[in-house]
Enzyme design. Sequence first.
Site, PDB file in Angstrom:
ATOM      1  CB  ALA A 301      25.375  24.275 -95.587  1.00  0.00           C
ATOM      2  CB  CYS A 361      10.481  22.824 -96.810  1.00  0.00           C
ATOM      3  SG  CYS A 361      11.833  22.484 -95.682  1.00  0.00           S
TER       4      CYS A 361
HETATM    5  N1  SAH Z   1      17.611  18.540-101.119  1.00  0.00           N
HETATM    6  C1  SAH Z   1      17.334  17.270-100.485  1.00  0.00           C
HETATM    7  C2  SAH Z   1      16.578  17.407 -99.188  1.00  0.00           C
HETATM    8  C3  SAH Z   1      17.286  18.270 -98.166  1.00  0.00           C
HETATM    9  S1  SAH Z   1      16.759  17.964 -96.538  1.00  0.00           S
HETATM   10  C4  SAH Z   1      16.595  16.361-101.461  1.00  0.00           C
HETATM   11  O1  SAH Z   1      16.178  16.811-102.536  1.00  0.00           O
HETATM   12  O2  SAH Z   1      16.435  15.175-101.154  1.00  0.00           O
HETATM   13  C5  SAH Z   1      17.833  18.964 -95.612  1.00  0.00           C
HETATM   14  C6  SAH Z   1      19.237  18.427 -95.476  1.00  0.00           C
HETATM   15  O3  SAH Z   1      20.009  19.426 -94.803  1.00  0.00           O
HETATM   16  C7  SAH Z   1      19.415  17.166 -94.650  1.00  0.00           C
HETATM   17  O4  SAH Z   1      20.058  16.191 -95.425  1.00  0.00           O
HETATM   18  C8  SAH Z   1      20.332  17.575 -93.471  1.00  0.00           C
HETATM   19  O5  SAH Z   1      21.294  16.578 -93.162  1.00  0.00           O
HETATM   20  C9  SAH Z   1      21.003  18.787 -94.034  1.00  0.00           C
HETATM   21  N2  SAH Z   1      21.492  19.788 -93.072  1.00  0.00           N
HETATM   22  C10 SAH Z   1      20.848  20.315 -92.017  1.00  0.00           C
HETATM   23  N3  SAH Z   1      21.611  21.279 -91.429  1.00  0.00           N
HETATM   24  C11 SAH Z   1      22.754  21.365 -92.152  1.00  0.00           C
HETATM   25  C12 SAH Z   1      23.922  22.190 -92.084  1.00  0.00           C
HETATM   26  N4  SAH Z   1      24.049  23.134 -91.155  1.00  0.00           N
HETATM   27  N5  SAH Z   1      24.873  22.002 -93.009  1.00  0.00           N
HETATM   28  C13 SAH Z   1      24.753  21.076 -93.968  1.00  0.00           C
HETATM   29  N6  SAH Z   1      23.671  20.278 -94.083  1.00  0.00           N
HETATM   30  C14 SAH Z   1      22.685  20.419 -93.192  1.00  0.00           C
END
Ligand code: SAH
Length: 415
Positions: A301, A361
């Site tokens: 991200a 969270c």
């Molecule tokens: N918004 C989602 C839940 C997010 S959970 C919903 O409503 O269902 C957090 C997510 O962040 C996970 O899918 C995980 O794969 C992702 N994640 C964790 N670290 C990350 C990074 N550095 N870059 C992109 N995605 C990441």
Amino acid sequence: MTLTDLLVRIPPLAERRLALRVTPAAQRALRGGHPWLFDQAITGLSGEGRPGDLAVIFDDRRRFLAIGLYDPTSPIRVRVLAHGAPATMDRSWLRDRLAEAAAWRATLPESGTTGYRLVHGENDGLPGLVVDRYATTLVVKLYTLAWVPWLPDLCAALGEVCPAASVVLRLSRELMHRPEFLFGLEDGAVLVGVPPVAPVLFTENGLRFEADVLRGQKTGFFFDQRDNRARVGKLAAGRRTLNVFAYTGGFSLYAAQGGAPEVLSLDASAPALAAAVRNFALNRDLPTVAAARHTALAADAFAALAELRGRGECFDLVIVDPPALAKQEDEVERAVQTYARLARLALGVLAPGGTLVMASCSSRVSAERFFATVNRAAQQAGHPLRELDRTGHAIDHPVRFPEGTYLKCLFATAS
Ligand code: SAH
């Protein structure tokens, strides 16, 4: 597996109860209704306990304080089942707790929601235990080994309150390291019924979703964001939307349903994004979903947000829902810095007057601190926010003790 198989596999608990003496501070906390007793607070213990033994906690004058589940493998040594007056922990006690939990969520199916949290641990009086319902599949997730010996009673009680085609077991990571207390049960085991045809299908506010309950994160879906997703749906008409940390596309799908012409789902997990694409396909009969252009981008991200900015990409609605960034106290400062960085990166691709939806969270980062951090970062980036709303969990995640609050979400427009 059947209930009988489960009973054969898991040996019955000792009838004996452990008696515990605790520090004055712990006595005060327990009198105040706190559901946890930490190992350092124990000053006397009547014998050696095994996970799942019942522990009775007394005060200095030998008066009953609480009864709970003992777990010698966890720093949270006792998770309290009843305060103030003794309770008989058995199948009917469990059934009563489950029935209360089910009653609290009774309105959800009426709104087209068959996927929700049926039991939210301590907050539903069943500490260390989560039960998520995915239509006819139940997922039991354990956060303490103390529940393992109780699984036959729990499954029987679930069968009475919320009959399901299958009950799947999920284990929090620490539990998997202690096979000696698991009796051969593994993460993803089917406790009762037939193995679900993975992925399972369920609905949320009428939208169809799939979830991988055997291998997916948490129990397969993040139900706690349901109301925030619905709110995003209401804000999305005509807006080019970016969903950062999209997982299986929950926010993305609501945005599309709400009329976003274009939605970009960004996540590091390619399998989660593949599910997001399938979730769009499941709802193609909805005209707005069919009309939306959905793209999935598997990338980090932080790097991807910087790159999108570099390319001059601009969105009218940006959702940022990162994973928990502070799991322990010494990670809080770093987590706060990361929230600030994410806010700056998100604002870098947000159109003037666009809407930022940002969630946290991490229970260890307070709501106050989180909202202040995002606002300060926006101010410093030259895009001060006008807040629309501050929200929390959905109704199936009730909060009954301070550590039970974890989700906070900011809705704001940026200048
Ligand atoms: N918004 C989602 C839940 C997010 S959970 C919903 O409503 O269902 C957090 C997510 O962040 C996970 O899918 C995980 O794969 C992702 N994640 C964790 N670290 C990350 C990074 N550095 N870059 C992109 N995605 C990441």
